[in-house]
Structure formats: C-alpha cells, structure tokens
Write a protein that holds these residues in place. Structure first.
Motif, PDB file in Angstrom:
ATOM      1  N   ASN A   1      59.208  11.998 -37.391  1.00 43.86           N
ATOM      2  CA  ASN A   1      60.336  11.831 -36.472  1.00 43.86           C
ATOM      3  C   ASN A   1      61.324  12.972 -36.652  1.00 43.86           C
ATOM      4  O   ASN A   1      62.160  12.933 -37.549  1.00 43.86           O
ATOM      5  CB  ASN A   1      61.004  10.475 -36.719  1.00 43.86           C
ATOM      6  N   PHE A   2      61.178  13.984 -35.823  1.00 41.61           N
ATOM      7  CA  PHE A   2      62.139  15.103 -35.843  1.00 41.61           C
ATOM      8  C   PHE A   2      63.025  15.069 -34.622  1.00 41.61           C
ATOM      9  O   PHE A   2      63.783  15.988 -34.371  1.00 41.61           O
ATOM     10  CB  PHE A   2      61.370  16.429 -35.897  1.00 41.61           C
ATOM     11  N   GLY A   3      62.879  14.034 -33.816  1.00 43.32           N
ATOM     12  CA  GLY A   3      63.705  13.918 -32.636  1.00 43.32           C
ATOM     13  C   GLY A   3      63.162  14.734 -31.479  1.00 43.32           C
ATOM     14  O   GLY A   3      61.974  15.049 -31.417  1.00 43.32           O
ATOM     15  N   TRP A   4      64.096  15.082 -30.582  1.00 43.75           N
ATOM     16  CA  TRP A   4      63.698  15.746 -29.336  1.00 43.75           C
ATOM     17  C   TRP A   4      64.555  16.987 -29.100  1.00 43.75           C
ATOM     18  O   TRP A   4      65.653  17.104 -29.652  1.00 43.75           O
ATOM     19  CB  TRP A   4      63.897  14.801 -28.150  1.00 43.75           C
ATOM     20  N   ILE A   5      64.031  17.845 -28.260  1.00 42.03           N
ATOM     21  CA  ILE A   5      64.801  18.997 -27.798  1.00 42.03           C
ATOM     22  C   ILE A   5      65.061  18.798 -26.311  1.00 42.03           C
ATOM     23  O   ILE A   5      64.197  18.299 -25.582  1.00 42.03           O
ATOM     24  CB  ILE A   5      64.058  20.317 -28.097  1.00 42.03           C
ATOM     25  N   LEU A   6      66.276  19.140 -25.892  1.00 43.76           N
ATOM     26  CA  LEU A   6      66.666  18.965 -24.494  1.00 43.76           C
ATOM     27  C   LEU A   6      66.698  20.357 -23.859  1.00 43.76           C
ATOM     28  O   LEU A   6      67.451  21.222 -24.307  1.00 43.76           O
ATOM     29  CB  LEU A   6      68.046  18.297 -24.442  1.00 43.76           C
ATOM     30  N   ILE A   7      65.863  20.559 -22.854  1.00 40.55           N
ATOM     31  CA  ILE A   7      65.715  21.887 -22.259  1.00 40.55           C
ATOM     32  C   ILE A   7      66.148  21.854 -20.800  1.00 40.55           C
ATOM     33  O   ILE A   7      65.712  20.993 -20.037  1.00 40.55           O
ATOM     34  CB  ILE A   7      64.251  22.369 -22.400  1.00 40.55           C
TER      35      ILE A   7
ATOM     36  N   HIS B   1      61.454  17.243 -24.957  1.00 42.92           N
ATOM     37  CA  HIS B   1      60.150  17.423 -25.589  1.00 42.92           C
ATOM     38  C   HIS B   1      60.278  16.953 -27.035  1.00 42.92           C
ATOM     39  O   HIS B   1      61.313  17.148 -27.674  1.00 42.92           O
ATOM     40  CB  HIS B   1      59.751  18.902 -25.617  1.00 42.92           C
ATOM     41  N   ARG B   2      59.183  16.404 -27.543  1.00 39.08           N
ATOM     42  CA  ARG B   2      59.214  15.940 -28.923  1.00 39.08           C
ATOM     43  C   ARG B   2      59.171  17.134 -29.866  1.00 39.08           C
ATOM     44  O   ARG B   2      58.310  18.019 -29.729  1.00 39.08           O
ATOM     45  CB  ARG B   2      57.999  15.035 -29.177  1.00 39.08           C
ATOM     46  N   LEU B   3      60.101  17.161 -30.827  1.00 40.89           N
ATOM     47  CA  LEU B   3      60.139  18.253 -31.791  1.00 40.89           C
ATOM     48  C   LEU B   3      59.026  18.080 -32.812  1.00 40.89           C
ATOM     49  O   LEU B   3      58.662  16.957 -33.181  1.00 40.89           O
ATOM     50  CB  LEU B   3      61.499  18.305 -32.488  1.00 40.89           C
ATOM     51  N   ALA B   4      58.489  19.225 -33.266  1.00 45.58           N
ATOM     52  CA  ALA B   4      57.307  19.187 -34.120  1.00 45.58           C
ATOM     53  C   ALA B   4      57.590  19.648 -35.540  1.00 45.58           C
ATOM     54  O   ALA B   4      56.677  19.731 -36.350  1.00 45.58           O
ATOM     55  CB  ALA B   4      56.218  20.059 -33.505  1.00 45.58           C
TER      56      ALA B   4
END
Ligand code: C2O
Ligand code: CU
Length: 982
Positions: A205-211, A114-117
C-alpha cells in the motif's frame, strides 16, 4: 473537430461523463446488502515538481497536479492507512475524494489516479505563499526523482525507477475535474481492486498518484492537503471504503474449469461464474474449458486442453478465441518468383508522358505465398502493390482517385473496415469504421489541393477532385500511398501503395542499368492468419512488426538475375519496420540515389538502413558470380529500430539466383548529378521539434506527438524562397523517420543531448552526415536521443502541408502536424529614376523589389531590343536590387524603359523610367537651353573643385579622355567661341 487535449473541455465532455457513469454503475456491484464502511483521511500527501528534482511540499497545506502556465508539471501523491479494515473484508466500493481549492484556467480536465508501485515519504518541506513553486525537500520527502530524500547526501536518496514516480500504467480511476471549487470523487472497479490487493498485502500500500492533463500548459489545479487546518478537516483527501465481512458463499466455476467456494462478488472479481448461494462444488459442475489451440500447420481450433495436446497443438489458454491468436504460421521462403509491378495504363495520354489516369481502389484477393490461401487485400486498379506510374519531368499527370471499396462477400460498398479501427484517434473519431481513403504522392512537389489532405479522405462510392502532378522535379523514385487521417496504417497495411517513377533526360544520359535491369522493390512486413487473411494485432498499437517480409507483394520471393548490374529502387513501404539491408555474401553494392534523386556520385557500402517512407536506389553487380549462385538480401535491423525488443526480427528479405546469361556490364559513371549544398548561413529560421510520447487521457494510452501538439495546431509558417533549419529532437529510444510534404531537403548533422530540468542540453559535437544521406531527401532518420538537423529551401506553391513521422502507427497517433507555406506578392521598395545620359556615355537603371522569389526583367518599351544594349532583357532573379546598365548610349536609346517584376505569387508589377539621350556636345551645364559663357564659368568651377563631378553630363570630361582637366575647359571655350563641337 475532435477530442484533442486543447479541445477536450468542450468537445469530449459528453463522452467522458458517460464513461464516468458507466464506471459508477459497476462500482455499486456485488455484496451491498452486507456493507460496512470506513471513512479514512490521508496519512501522507505531497507534491512532486518536474522542473527540479529537489522540490517537494510534504507539510504544505495544498497539493498540485497538472501543468502550470509556464509548462511545469506537478503530480500529487496520497496514501491512506487501511489497517482499520479487517484483513478478510470483501471490498464492494471505494470513493477517493479530493477538494479543489484553486484552478488557474476554467474548464474541465480529465484527472486520473494510478496505484503507486514504490514506497515514498512525506517530510517537513512546506512551501510558502500560494505554494505553487514548492519548497526544497527535507529529510524523507518525495521529489520528482527521489522517493525518500536524503538531505545530507541528495544523490544517495532512494530514487524512483522512472522520474515522476513509479505507478501502474493503467489508471485505477478517472474523473472530470471542473474549475468549481468543490469536492471531486474517483470511484470504480480499479480502485476496488487496488484496495482489495492493499489489504491482502499491506506492504504494497503506497497509495495513489493523481495525474492531471500534462499535455498542455495552464491545466494545473490545487487541492486541499491533509495538513489543512482542523476546521477544514472535511476537505482533506478522503477515502471511503465499503466492504462486507460475511461471505455468502457458493460454488464458483473459474475460467480454467476448477471450482471454489466464494462469495458471488469475489467470484465475479476472479472472472468466474457464481453457481448460487450454498451450491457445493461437485465433479462435473463446472464446464471443462475450451480455448484456442494452435495446430502444427499454423491453423487454430477451439479445443479443450487435453484435446489440443492430443492433436499436437499448443493450448492458448481457457476462453481464448481463435481469431486474434498468434498461431505461428510456417511459410517456406524463396518459393515464389519476385513479381515486378506492371506499368499503370492511363485513361488518356501515354505512360511516361502527359497523361490522365482514373485509378480505382478496390477489394480483391491475391496469392501472397505459394502455401498461403488467397488474401483479401486492397489495391489501386486491382493489384497489390499497385502498378507503377511512369512519369517524365516536364510532363504533367492528372489523376482521379476513386474509392470503390466493396465487401467481397456482398458486393456492397463498405461501411466498415477490414482491420480494427480505433475510433478514439483523430479521424475515425468522426468517420467511425468507414474505410475512407485519400491518396498522397510521397515525394512529389505538388500543390496542397492535389496533395491528398488527410482531412479530406472520402468514403466508398466517392472520388477525389482531379489531382494535378506537375512532375517539375528531377528524376526520382517516389511513391503513392493512402493517407487517410487516423487510418493510414490500416489502409496501407491492406495494400494501398505503389511506385511513381519520374525520369528525365539527365538521368537517361548516364547509362545506368535500365529496362529489365531497373527493378523497383517495395519492402513490407505483414502477419497472416492461417486462412490467409491479413492479421493486424489490435485497435491501438504503438508500432507493428509483421512475421513475414513481402517484396512487391510476395512473401520472401526469389529473383533470377543475369550476370551484370541491376538498379534496385528500394522502398520501405512497411508500417513500422526498419531494414538494415545487406547481402549474404557480404559483397558491397553502391547507392546511387536517395529519395529525391541521384547522389552526386555512387557510394559503395555493405549495408544500408531504410526506415519507413525512405527510398534508396542501389546498384548490385552479379557479373562475378557463377551460374547457380544464391545470394540472400538480408535484414539485420531489430524492431523497433534500433534497440529491438518488440520484434519478431526477420533476418531475410528475398533471394537472388544468378543465371548463366550476360547482363548489363557497363561501368557506372563516376559522377551522377551535382547536389549543391544548402548553406546553413542561408537559413533565416531554425525550428525545433520534440518527438516524444504523452499520455492521452481521452484514449487512455500513451500517444506519439510532435512538441506535444496536434494536427490542427499550426505553428510553422515558412515563406516561399526562404531557407530554414528544422531540428528534430528525438526524446525517445526509437528512430522516427520524419517526412515533410512538398519539399526536398538536405540533412546537416546529428548531435547528442541530455535533458536537464526539462531543458534540452546538446552534448558534444555536431556530426555531419555522409554517404547516401548527402543526397536530396524527403524523409530523414531522426535517431534516438539525438538532434537531427535538416535544411530546407521552401519553394513551390503556398499552402498547408503535412509533416510527420512515417511510422504509420505514430502518424495515426498524431505524430503528424501541418506547416503553412506563405508567399509574399512582389512589391517595389525603391522606384527607378528617370535618367539623362549623354550620347556615348553609360547609365544605370535600378529598381529595388521585395516579395517571395522576385524576378526583375528590364525591357525597352515599344521595341523588342535596343540595338547595342548588351544587358537589355537581362533577367535578374531572386534579387532585391535589380539593375541594368546601358553603355555606349546612342540617340536611339532614348525612350521608355520598363522593369517588369514578378514573383512566386501575386500579380506582376511594372515600373517605367524615361531615358533621355543628350548630344555629346551638350555643354549646357546650367540647363538654360543655350551654351554660353556661363557654362564655361561653371565648367571652370569644376576644375577648382567647387562642384563635385557627377556621373553623366556634369562629369566635366568633355573630350572623353577619362579625366576632367584644362583641355576640357578649352574644348568648351572653343565651342562657346567657335560654335563647333570638339
Ligand atoms: Cu509517405 Cu505524408 O507520407
Ligand atoms: Cu515515430
């Protein structure tokens, strides 16, 4: 079987792989010919740990996602520097690759990115060993609660808005990750959109989180981080971005009818239609958009914005369709008279007595409001709500439920539902669109084979086995409704519900309002399309709240009432809506019953909240009002209850209009029926249930669950005859009406709690419930952020029964599980002993038994009664020790006595003892068959205390004067010498 979290790896694999393939196909989309690409390594990565908001692993060699064996959740965060991609680039493909390094449990897990906010940091924390436990956060590390940890003053650290990181709810991409230690890649349009947006606005651009799979324990996986040794550099998190720098432009018609020059790919991403390379934008090239237009009468027409405005309508947006539009429909309240459901007629027997019913589920139309075209509904035996089944305690009822749903248009058995089915939910994942049905008698004490098992819902053209309803429970307002797995919300919304009233002698002796003054009110909310059809919002709903309130199948009806008392049997038969009912003149009314029958006394109140599934019988007295007085039954509950925010909140329910005629003016009895309190000290087991949402990676939605477990996960095995406390821990902001099949329970209390490091920590006192909640219930309001405790005595047949949230959307999500009630056959733990008793004396026969609800009955064998045995035939129930005392024994008592032992289940047992009766002059102490000097000597020993006197023949009290003394020895001596009995 189905795609539950637990079974995901095996069963859901084909489906998820197909989804992956579909996404990959899309990703290869436009502009490939002009591709350029950049291979980027992560510039930041870390892990956050749910169990402790001070743990991180910024500089560690690995990152973690998923849930550990001991139920700790981890998520990994990763960011790439995109500055090497030119600002004007048109992104055509993105591939995010992580290298699996360790996987505790074999099998596939669905992972999503998911895109980090929000911004976050990677500090110097560096866990040791296998790194699974994390390390204490260092300056600027991200943790579960904090984005940028402040070592000097942790609580001042910038925090995530939501612990566990702030990120887009919808995943950008999902992938199946196996336990093979290899690279795994995420692709798809979601990632392309993310990167396109990130290069357009680099500050976002905060990157992504892997869940990973956070729904079950032991799913955690370990991946290589950017800090791994340089020799493994290829294994670091990698982002390959493919893009195009040239824009082969042309006219692109956007959905609103405007024209812009874009590349074909950019046009597609903008939702437009590309007109061809080099085609210029010109007037008239792009078609004028049309869309749904809500007209003032609530109907909908597809028009251009200008035509819609000319018709006085509201344009709903270019490309919108009329079906599914929420055009506000206006219906005048209180123009239809309240219908009272008729009594259901049995096939044989009589209503209110033993009877058999054949009840057919059909589709038909019915007028639900004066100004609304007829509505297609479903009902039992042709009416909505269904006719009322009248039953009487002690007179069983049997029913065959027949599913004869046929499409009105064709007369053919229905293969599809009328409303939108989610085939991702448990139930329709097997049965698809077919409107299977199964009927449950809510509140009935019914064996599991007649309970309406949701798994056994059957399609149109079939019928149920004969269901047996024993009606061996006290008078109560109960109801029947559909219970098909994963379809209940839709089947009930279509109309499948009706009253079932159990009456009994006790209640009838109370002189409560009866006949025309005893009125059931089924309250339901619904939305409609302008053509009258029922409108259910979508395939996947967290809850639904209709625009209109129906009572007994009419929108906002009125009822003409006489000047006197009415008993209203209120039933909340809505899918999700709670009601806080009151009267518009703020008059008080009295609650006389809760779901499972009468309260011990009427409870006066001015407002009453009932949540879905709950019932309350109230008495409203109209005696004091002048003819013509109008009183509205109001609703002040917000939706969802109690905090609101997803309404419509609908403030009125129905209207009473007082007529100038005398009604029932008898006074209400001061006491109704004793409700003995179940005692906490009688409970042998306490069970705790957490009510909360979990992300379901298969359906891609949050899902309401109980303890994170599913329908097929049975972990509660109560036993017949035992009392348990069930503790509902509501970790959400909405009330969940928790219902248990089979049983009646009592509500104990409520208590606040907080969650500390994943543990539930109660706060403050337990507050006992009061008023109407002190009655027997089958559905309880588990209030938000509180622990609600109920106490249940499990009686009735062993078997497997559902318990669930009665918000029907939650129930269909699988906030519904099952308990299995066990029953132990009776056993004898201590056999009774043969007994000798002297005539005139007394003896105790004793047997010890175990099992579920054991019952012991002592009888003398071969004779119905023993003359003079007061306790003969005494029934000792629920006793582990069962004794009968024979006193004033006579010679005729001699013989065989039998204890017959039965229980709630299993074969009955019996145990026999011989009772022999001796002469009152039985002085043969040494049992050598004659009375002589030796006996007198033994007797003498009694008096010097060498032998302890025993009950019965050796008590030494020969003359029966209640003590053994010299005169007894003299009596014996006299007998030995003179041969006469004293
Ligand atoms: Cu009224 Cu299991 O439901
Ligand atoms: Cu719920």
């Amino acid at each position: 079987m189905r795609c539950s979290f637990a079974s995901l790896a095996l069963l859901c694999r084909p489906m998820v792989l197909m989804m992956g393939a579909a996404l990959a196909g899309v990703a290869g989309g436009p502009g490939l010919a002009w591709a350029d690409s950049a291979t980027l390594r992560a510039t930041r990565d870390t892990t956050i740990y749910a169990e402790n908001d001070r743990l991180s692993n910024g500089s560690g060699s690995w990152i973690f996602s998923g849930r550990t064996g001991n139920n700790f959740t981890r998520r990994s965060l990763v960011r790439f520097d995109l500055s090497s991609i030119p600002a004007g680039a048109f992104i055509t493909d993105v591939a995010l690759t992580v290298q699996l390094n360790r996987s505790a449990v074999a099998g596939l897990e669905t992972y999503s990115v998911h895109r980090l906010a929000a911004d976050w940091g990677e500090g110097a924390s560096n866990a040791s060993g296998q790194e699974g436990g994390g390390a204490f956060a260092k300056q600027n590390d991200a943790t579960w609660s904090y984005r940028l940890y402040n070592e000097a003053n942790p609580t001042a650290s910038p925090a995530w808005t939501t612990p566990g990181a702030d990120f887009a709810a919808a995943p950008s991409s999902s992938a199946e990750i196996d336990s093979i230690l290899s690279p795994y890649t995420f692709t798809g349009t979601g990632l392309i959109t993310d990167v396109q947006a990130m290069i357009a606005a680099p500050s976002t651009n905060f990157g992504w989180i892997l869940i990973g799979n956070e729904g079950s324990a032991g799913t955690a996986k370990r991946f290589v981080s950017r800090e791994t040794s340089d020799s493994n550099a290829a294994q670091r998190p990698t982002l390959v971005v493919t893009y195009s720098l040239t824009t082969p432009g042309g006219a692109c018609c956007l959905p609103d009818g405007s024209c812009v020059t874009l590349s074909s790919g950019a046009c597609a991403l903008a939702g437009g239609t590309f007109q061809g390379v080099g085609v210029p934008c010109a007037p008239g090239l792009c078609p004028l958009p049309t869309g749904a237009c809500c007209l003032p009468d609530g109907s909908c027409n597809t028009l251009t914005p200008a035509a819609c405005a000319a018709a006085g309508g509201t344009f709903q947006g270019a490309g919108t369709d009329c079906p599914g539009q929420n055009c506000p429909l206006v219906l005048t309240p209180f123009v239809d008279e309240l219908p009272i459901p008729a009594v259901m007629q049995p096939t044989s027997g009589i209503p209110g007595g033993a009877a058999h019913y054949d009840i057919t589920i059909t589709e038909f139309t019915q007028k639900l409001h004066r100004d609304l075209p007829s509505t297609r509904v479903w009902g039992y035996n042709g009416s909505f709500p269904a006719r009322t089944i009248e039953a009487r305690r002690g007179f069983p009822v049997t029913v065959n439920w027949i599913n004869n749903l046929r499409a009105l248009e064709t007369g053919q058995l229905r293969a599809t539902h009328v409303l939108p089915v989610s085939t991702c939910l448990h139930g329709p994942d097997q049965t698809g669109q077919v409107p299977v049905t199964v009927t449950h008698l809510h509140g009935g004490h019914v064996a599991d084979d007649s309970d309406g098992d949701p798994d056994l819902a059957f399609p149109p053209g079939q019928s149920s086995p004969t269901y047996f309803y024993p009606n061996d429970q006290q008078a109560a307002t109960i109801w029947y409704h559909d219970h098909a797995l994963g379809l209940t919300r839709l089947n009930v919304y279509m109309g499948l519900a009706g009253f079932y009233l159990i009456r009994d002698d006790h209640e009838e002796a109370l002189n409560l309002p009866r006949g025309e003054f005893d009125v059931p009110l089924a309250i339901q909310d619904r939305s409609f399309n302008a053509n009258g059809s029922l409108k259910y919002p979508g395939v996947w709903e967290e809850h639904t709240f209709g625009d209109f309130i129906l009572v007994n199948g009419k929108v906002w009806p009125f009822m003409a009432v006489k000047q006197g008392k009415y008993r209203f049997r209120l039933l909340n038969a809505s899918n999700s809506r709670a009601y806080t009912l009151g009267l518009s003149n703020v008059a008080s009314f009295q609650q006389i019953a809760s779901e499972q029958g009468l309260l011990d006394a009427p409870v006066p109140m001015t407002s009453l909240t009932i949540t879905p599934g709950e019932r309350a019988d109230v008495v409203i007295d109209f005696a004091a009002y002048a003819p013509g007085t109008e009183i509205i039954l109001t609703n002040s509950a917000l939706s969802p209850f109690p905090a609101g925010g997803a309404g419509p909140d609908v403030p009125s329910v129905m209207k009473f209009i007082v007529q100038g005629q005398a009604g029932d003016t008898d006074s209400l009895p001061g006491s109704l029926r004793e409700v003995p309190r179940l005692l906490e000290t009688d409970a042998s087991v306490t069970r705790t249930f957490e009510l909360r949402k979990f992300f379901d990676p298969v359906c891609g939605h949050d899902k309401w669950l109980i303890n994170g477990l599913m329908w097929d996960d049975i972990t509660e095995f109560p036993r017949v005859g035992e009392t348990e406390i069930w503790s509902w821990v509501n970790r959400s902001g909405v009330t969940h009406p928790m219902h248990m099949h089979l049983v009646s329970f009592q509500v104990l209390d409520r208590q606040n709690f907080i969650v500390q490091e994943s543990q539930i920590v109660p706060q403050g006192p337990r507050t006992a419930v009061s008023g109407g909640e002190l009655g027997w219930k089958d559905t309880v309001q588990a209030t938000p952020n509180q622990i609600t405790r109920v106490i249940v005595r499990f009686e009735g047949p062993a078997g497997t029964y559902p318990y669930h949230c009665h918000v029907l959307e939650h129930e269909d999500h699988e906030m519904m599980r099952q308990f299995t009630l066990l029953c132990d056959a009776p056993t004898i733990t201590t056999q009774p002993l043969d007994t000798y008793v002297r005539e005139g004396g007394s003896a105790t026969l004793r047997v010890e038994v175990a099992g579920s609800l054991p019952t012991v009955q002592w009888l003398r064998k071969g004779a119905a009664l023993v003359d003079g045995v007061q306790a003969d035939g005494t029934v000792v129930a629920n006793a582990a020790t069962a004794e009968v005392t024979l006193s004033g024994v006579r010679p005729t008592f001699a013989g065989t006595f039998a204890a017959s032992i039965s229980g709630a289940c299993g074969a009955a047992l019996s145990a026999e003892v011989q009772v022999s009766v001796g002469s009152p002059c039985d002085y043969d102490f040494n049992q050598d068959e004659n009375v002589d000097l030796l006996d007198a000597q033994q007797m003498a020993q009694v008096f010097v205390g060498i032998i302890t006197a025993e009950p019965g023949w050796l008590d030494g009290d020969l003359n029966g004067d209640e003590n053994a003394d010299l005169s007894d020895a003299q009596a014996l001596a006299q007998y030995v010498v003179l041969g006469t009995c004293p």
